[in-house]
Structure formats: structure tokens, C-alpha cells
Design an enzyme around this catalytic site. Structure first.
Site, PDB file in Angstrom:
ATOM      1  N   SER A  50      52.319  35.422  15.592  1.00  0.00           N
ATOM      2  CA  SER A  50      52.880  34.735  14.286  1.00  0.00           C
ATOM      3  C   SER A  50      51.101  35.166  13.878  1.00  0.00           C
ATOM      4  CB  SER A  50      52.058  33.255  14.458  1.00  0.00           C
ATOM      5  OG  SER A  50      53.739  32.635  15.789  1.00  0.00           O
ATOM      6  N   ALA A  79      60.204  37.955  16.643  1.00  0.00           N
ATOM      7  CA  ALA A  79      61.323  37.948  17.321  1.00  0.00           C
ATOM      8  C   ALA A  79      60.766  37.687  18.559  1.00  0.00           C
ATOM      9  CB  ALA A  79      61.401  39.762  17.174  1.00  0.00           C
ATOM     10  N   GLY A  80      59.518  38.067  19.246  1.00  0.00           N
ATOM     11  CA  GLY A  80      59.181  37.034  20.542  1.00  0.00           C
ATOM     12  C   GLY A  80      59.593  35.461  20.665  1.00  0.00           C
ATOM     13  N   HIS A  81      59.714  34.755  19.902  1.00  0.00           N
ATOM     14  CA  HIS A  81      59.561  33.437  20.137  1.00  0.00           C
ATOM     15  C   HIS A  81      61.673  33.351  19.830  1.00  0.00           C
ATOM     16  CE1 HIS A  81      56.892  32.326  16.891  1.00  0.00           C
ATOM     17  NE2 HIS A  81      55.721  32.068  17.686  1.00  0.00           N
ATOM     18  N   GLN A 123      44.756  22.222  19.996  1.00  0.00           N
ATOM     19  CA  GLN A 123      44.301  23.302  20.658  1.00  0.00           C
ATOM     20  C   GLN A 123      43.306  24.542  19.665  1.00  0.00           C
ATOM     21  OE1 GLN A 123      48.720  23.835  21.152  1.00  0.00           O
ATOM     22  NE2 GLN A 123      48.291  26.172  20.601  1.00  0.00           N
ATOM     23  N   GLY A 164      55.871  27.301  15.637  1.00  0.00           N
ATOM     24  CA  GLY A 164      56.059  27.872  13.970  1.00  0.00           C
ATOM     25  C   GLY A 164      55.657  29.328  13.552  1.00  0.00           C
ATOM     26  N   ALA A 165      56.224  29.851  12.185  1.00  0.00           N
ATOM     27  CA  ALA A 165      55.804  30.730  12.028  1.00  0.00           C
ATOM     28  C   ALA A 165      56.294  31.895  12.706  1.00  0.00           C
ATOM     29  CB  ALA A 165      54.158  31.136  12.070  1.00  0.00           C
ATOM     30  N   ASP A 215      51.444  34.709  26.384  1.00  0.00           N
ATOM     31  CA  ASP A 215      50.402  33.885  26.800  1.00  0.00           C
ATOM     32  C   ASP A 215      49.965  33.255  27.721  1.00  0.00           C
ATOM     33  OD1 ASP A 215      48.972  33.492  23.834  1.00  0.00           O
ATOM     34  OD2 ASP A 215      51.354  33.060  23.999  1.00  0.00           O
TER      35      ASP A 215
HETATM   36  O1  PAF Z   1      51.963  29.116  22.928  1.00  0.00           O
HETATM   37  C1  PAF Z   1      52.116  28.236  21.625  1.00  0.00           C
HETATM   38  O2  PAF Z   1      53.149  28.555  20.667  1.00  0.00           O
HETATM   39  C2  PAF Z   1      51.794  27.669  21.676  1.00  0.00           C
HETATM   40  O3  PAF Z   1      50.347  26.859  22.353  1.00  0.00           O
HETATM   41  C3  PAF Z   1      52.524  25.608  22.386  1.00  0.00           C
HETATM   42  C4  PAF Z   1      53.132  26.045  23.504  1.00  0.00           C
HETATM   43  C5  PAF Z   1      53.705  25.686  21.358  1.00  0.00           C
HETATM   44  C6  PAF Z   1      51.942  24.691  22.341  1.00  0.00           C
HETATM   45  O4  PAF Z   1      51.511  24.398  21.225  1.00  0.00           O
END
Ligand code: PAF
Length: 282
Positions: A190, A39-41, A65, A35-36, A154
Site C-alpha cells: 500500500s 492485488a497482493g491483498h 503499530q 485497507g488500501a 512481511d
Molecule cells: O500487514 C498488515 O497489513 C498489518 O500489519 C496487519 C497484519 C493487518 C496488522 O495491523
């Protein structure tokens, strides 16, 4: 092609929709997020629509995580805003499971990936890739889509997920998508929301330094000198440098001399409490 996405919060409801798509012969893709959205998402959503007619985005801030001292409690959340943005980009379905749906109280399985998890982000966040691999394995199995996509910001996470999916014979094809940057070069994240005005002005130095170091490696081939100089520049500018390393782009083996195979430059650094990461091909 703006849509009002359907929202589901259970694995059963998610599977009902994705299995209907499969039965109708419609390819589908999963965009896992916490979430949050920025534009990358949204670029990930656009990218999957080149491969699949149907798309599902997941929004789940995965507690596994985050370490105790990290920002799970303050991680930015904006469900309504996220769903609206996903709808504008044509997302069909949004999966927003509560924590108990993903991790029932007696949940007792973990996915641990070796090799590509070594060093870089896991040196200072040893819990991180186990948490990511576990939740992403679950999401891939839950959604059973043909494709899933992850951003190259990432980059180590992308390689860990590819390895995990291959090792566990999960048939979903894992796609990667290029980093989306602000106009001043800062990689979108984010967590950029945490930066105060002064830190936000400083933050693009991370990308600028990566560019300088990558150029120096390409021109002079003196890897250790270029990395040392880059680390000093960042520290002088006020970054607390976690790592600045050159690695093989496929195996993530450290590279210390002029690279003969495709290489990638990786940086992780704190500005105040905010951790920024970035990387680029060399
Ligand atoms: O990159 C992220 O936003 C998170 O690490 C992911 C891949 C959604 C896993 O929780």
C-alpha cells in the site's frame, strides 16, 4: 463469485456472523488488512477460499503499530474501493471497527513477542511488532475463525504472528501466502503509492539486488561479501539501506556463512521517506 459483502463495525456484530457460520459447520477465514487494498491483498482472499467457505476481511489502520513520526495520518484509506474489491473476490463479511471499538480509552494491555521480533524491522521500528501482535491477537480472538492469512512480504511479521498465536494458545491456524509483485519485480505494498515517478522507477532495484545477492550466496557461499556488495549497490542507486541480512528461515537467527538450513534474505530500505521491504528464500 462476486458478492456484496456485509459490513460490520462492532465486535458483537462480527461474532454474531462468525458464530452462525460455526454453528452451521462452515469453516471460516480471517484476512486482516489495513485497507488500501491491492492485488497482493486480493491474492490472500483467493487463497483462504481454498481452505474455508466463509471469509471475513478486517480493515483497520492500527495506530499502535505506528510511531509518532510515522505515516498514521497520511496512510492511504479508501473504504468504498476496498469493500468493492473484496466483494468481487467473494468476501462474505468486512469488519471495519472504529478506533474506540478496538481500543477503549482505558485500554491497557499489550502483547509483546520475543525472539523472532529481534532485529530486522524492529531495529528501526521498535514499537512495530508489539503493535502488530496486540491488534492481531485481538482480531483473532474477536473473529474466532478457523484460519487467518498473512502475506510473506512481511515475513518477519508472519513469524511473529505464528509465534504469538502458538504461545497464547489461539486455535486459529495461521497461513502464509507468497509475495505478489508488479511486472517489474517490485513487491506490492500500500505504501508504494507514496513513491514519486522517479522513485517508482528506482524501486524495483531492491528486488533485483536481492536476486543478485541471493544468487551470489548460492554460487559462492560468501555471505558477508555478497551482503556488503548488495548494500553498496543499493546505496549507490539512492536507497537509504536500513538492513540487508541473511537469516534462518525458521528461527530468524542471523547467518553469516554459507547456509546449511533454509535461509531467507531480508531487505529494508528507504527511498526518500518511503520505507520498502522485501525478502526471498535462498
Ligand atoms: O500487514 C498488515 O497489513 C498489518 O500489519 C496487519 C497484519 C493487518 C496488522 O495491523
Amino acid at each position: 463469485m462476486s458478492k456484496t459483502p456485509q459490513i460490520v463495525r462492532t465486535i458483537t456484530a462480527l461474532r454474531e456472523v462468525t458464530s452462525r457460520w460455526r454453528a452451521d459447520g462452515e469453516a471460516s477465514a480471517l484476512v486482516p488488512t489495513m485497507g488500501a487494498l491491492h492485488a497482493g491483498h486480493l491474492s490472500l482472499v483467493d487463497e483462504v477460499h481454498k481452505h474455508a467457505k466463509r471469509s471475513v476481511a478486517s480493515i483497520f489502520v492500527n495506530p499502535r503499530q505506528f510511531a509518532e513520526h510515522e505515516d498514521l495520518g497520511t496512510y492511504p484509506r479508501d473504504e468504498d474501493g476496498d469493500v468493492a474489491m473484496l466483494g468481487e473476490r467473494g468476501t462474505d463479511l468486512v469488519f471495519i471497527p472504529p478506533v474506540e471499538e478496538m481500543y477503549p480509552p482505558d485500554f491497557s494491555t499489550a502483547v509483546e513477542v520475543g525472539d523472532v521480533t529481534e532485529g530486522l524491522c524492529s531495529a528501526s521500528r521498535p514499537h512495530f511488532f508489539g503493535g502488530v501482535a496486540t491488534v492481531v491477537a485481538k482480531l483473532l480472538i474477536q473473529a474466532q475463525c478457523d484460519y487467518a492469512i498473512f502475506g510473506e512480504k512481511d515475513f518477519q511479521q508472519l513469524l511473529v504472528i505464528r509465534r504469538m498465536a502458538r504461545d497464547l494458545d489461539i486455535p486459529t491456524k495461521i497461513l502464509g501466502a507468497p509475495i505478489i509483485r508488479e511486472d517489474d519485480g517490485l513487491a506490492m505494498s500500500s505504501r508504494n503509492q507514496y513513491l514519486d515517478d522517479q522513485q517508482r522507477q528506482m524501486a524495483p532495484h531492491l528486488y533485483a539486488t536481492l536476486c543478485t545477492v541471493a544468487d551470489a550466496i548460492r554460487v559462492a557461499g560468501e555471505v558477508e561479501k555478497a551482503l556488503g556488495d548488495g548494500t553498496s549497490v543499493l546505496a549507490t542507486a539512492g536507497f537509504d539501506v536500513d538492513y540487508l541480512e541473511l537469516r534462518d528461515a525458521v528461527t530468524l537467527e542471523p547467518i553469516t556463512t554459507a547456509p546449511q538450513t533454509p535461509a531467507r534474505l531480508f531487505a529494508g530500505a528507504y527511498l526518500g521517506k518511503t520505507r520498502l521491504i522485501d525478502n526471498m528464500a535462498v
